[in-house]
Write a protein that holds these residues in place. Sequence first.
Motif, short mmCIF file in Angstrom:
data_model
loop_
_atom_site.label_atom_id
_atom_site.label_comp_id
_atom_site.label_asym_id
_atom_site.label_seq_id
_atom_site.Cartn_x
_atom_site.Cartn_y
_atom_site.Cartn_z
N ILE A 163 7.27 -21.56 -160.55
CA ILE A 163 5.88 -21.41 -161.35
C ILE A 163 6.09 -20.28 -162.39
O ILE A 163 6.20 -19.25 -162.06
N LEU A 164 5.31 -20.77 -163.48
CA LEU A 164 5.04 -19.95 -164.63
C LEU A 164 3.47 -19.71 -165.06
O LEU A 164 2.85 -20.87 -165.04
N VAL A 165 3.09 -18.52 -164.89
CA VAL A 165 1.56 -18.36 -165.23
C VAL A 165 1.37 -17.60 -166.65
O VAL A 165 1.89 -16.50 -166.90
N ASP A 166 0.55 -18.38 -167.42
CA ASP A 166 0.07 -17.54 -168.57
C ASP A 166 -1.26 -16.87 -168.40
O ASP A 166 -2.43 -18.02 -168.10
N PHE A 167 -1.51 -15.87 -168.00
CA PHE A 167 -2.92 -15.25 -167.86
C PHE A 167 -3.32 -14.53 -169.19
O PHE A 167 -3.05 -13.52 -169.64
N HIS A 168 -4.46 -15.16 -169.60
CA HIS A 168 -5.22 -14.89 -170.83
C HIS A 168 -6.24 -14.02 -170.49
O HIS A 168 -7.24 -14.39 -170.17
N ALA A 169 -5.98 -12.77 -170.76
CA ALA A 169 -7.11 -11.97 -170.31
C ALA A 169 -6.98 -10.45 -170.99
O ALA A 169 -5.77 -10.36 -171.77
N GLU A 170 -8.05 -9.84 -171.13
CA GLU A 170 -8.39 -8.64 -172.16
C GLU A 170 -7.83 -7.43 -171.52
O GLU A 170 -7.25 -6.56 -171.91
N HIS A 193 -3.61 -12.90 -175.11
CA HIS A 193 -4.96 -12.82 -175.57
C HIS A 193 -5.24 -11.68 -176.37
O HIS A 193 -5.68 -11.55 -177.38
N THR A 194 -4.44 -10.72 -176.16
CA THR A 194 -4.66 -9.24 -176.94
C THR A 194 -4.02 -9.40 -178.07
O THR A 194 -4.16 -8.48 -179.15
N ILE A 211 4.89 -9.25 -167.47
CA ILE A 211 4.67 -8.38 -168.90
C ILE A 211 2.99 -8.45 -169.02
O ILE A 211 2.58 -9.39 -168.88
N THR A 212 2.34 -7.28 -169.29
CA THR A 212 0.92 -7.39 -169.80
C THR A 212 0.49 -8.21 -170.71
O THR A 212 -0.30 -8.96 -170.72
N ASP A 213 1.32 -8.36 -171.99
CA ASP A 213 1.00 -9.20 -172.88
C ASP A 213 2.29 -9.54 -173.87
O ASP A 213 3.14 -8.63 -174.09
N LEU A 214 2.39 -10.77 -173.82
CA LEU A 214 3.56 -11.36 -174.73
C LEU A 214 3.33 -10.92 -176.26
O LEU A 214 4.52 -11.12 -176.92
N GLY A 215 2.25 -10.54 -176.54
CA GLY A 215 2.02 -10.42 -178.31
C GLY A 215 1.75 -11.64 -178.97
O GLY A 215 1.14 -12.55 -178.30
N MET A 216 2.08 -11.85 -180.04
CA MET A 216 1.35 -12.90 -180.89
C MET A 216 2.64 -13.38 -181.75
O MET A 216 3.69 -12.60 -182.10
N THR A 217 2.29 -14.64 -182.41
CA THR A 217 3.22 -15.29 -183.32
C THR A 217 2.56 -15.32 -184.55
O THR A 217 1.64 -16.43 -184.72
N GLY A 218 2.62 -14.33 -185.44
CA GLY A 218 1.61 -14.22 -186.58
C GLY A 218 2.02 -13.08 -187.43
O GLY A 218 3.04 -12.45 -187.41
#
Length: 272
Positions: A163-170, A193-194, A211-218
């Motif tokens: 199981i892999l979870v993407d938790f989209h949260a602030e 999300h952040t 990890i609290t946030d993956l970061g972004m691609t941009g």
Amino acid sequence: METVTVLMIGDVVGEAGMALVKERLRPLSLEYGAALTVVNGENAAAGYGLTEALANEIFDAGADIITSGNHIWEKREFWQYMDDNERVLRPANYPPQTCGRGLALIEKAGLSFAVINLQGRKHMTAIDCPFKCFDSIYETLSAGQETAKNGAAQTGTPPCPIILVDFHAEASDEKEALGLYIDGRAAVIAGTHTHVQTADEKILPHGTAYITDLGMTGASGAVIGMKAEPCVSRFVSHIQARMECASENPALQGIAVKIDAANGRSVEIRRI
Ligand SMILES: [Fe+2]
Ligand SMILES: [Fe+2]
């Protein structure tokens, strides 16, 4: 120990993000020997949502599953695609009447994976509880697992799914809390999300990579991937300004996680 590696990539923002995905995703997957790649695509369409053409480009670039979040509703014409495509997810804890789905089951490298997309509620829309939603999905998957175990004893295949979870949260406290709540039940829980990558990647006590946030691609030289000027002006004047994607210093961010294929627990997490 037989291990399997998965990649999870942070929110793809606009053209700069899409260019990086197309250029770097497959080489990264090869470099890490990844069996499965999950990409959050909620901001691919100029920062606001996703389109069928862009989703196909992300898949063509090597993604197996696209997750999302609050921005996925921006393009109404994409809603039908979410109903039709089992590999594009929206957070599972939106009400059952909402189009699309929040769980994907996929077989890769001879293993079964379950990808779950959830969304937080602190400083975000008051949708259903992500904790209870995870419990309910996990219960369903575990029920399948019991049946699979009986079959596995005969066939010699692992009972899975991993199981892999993407938790989209602030809020980081909500993310850490859900991480500890599901520790030992999922292989990975990664926040999105952040758009700001956190340096707290770890393996939790019962084997869930976090990890609290993956970061972004941009564009990393701006404000969460958007041009600085309207973002700054919005805070100074309190008047809504038109936001546009930035292009400077593009970066691809995410994690690579090594999972013990026999028990679905993680042994290593590295930031990309
Ligand atoms: Fe985002
Ligand atoms: Fe978001």
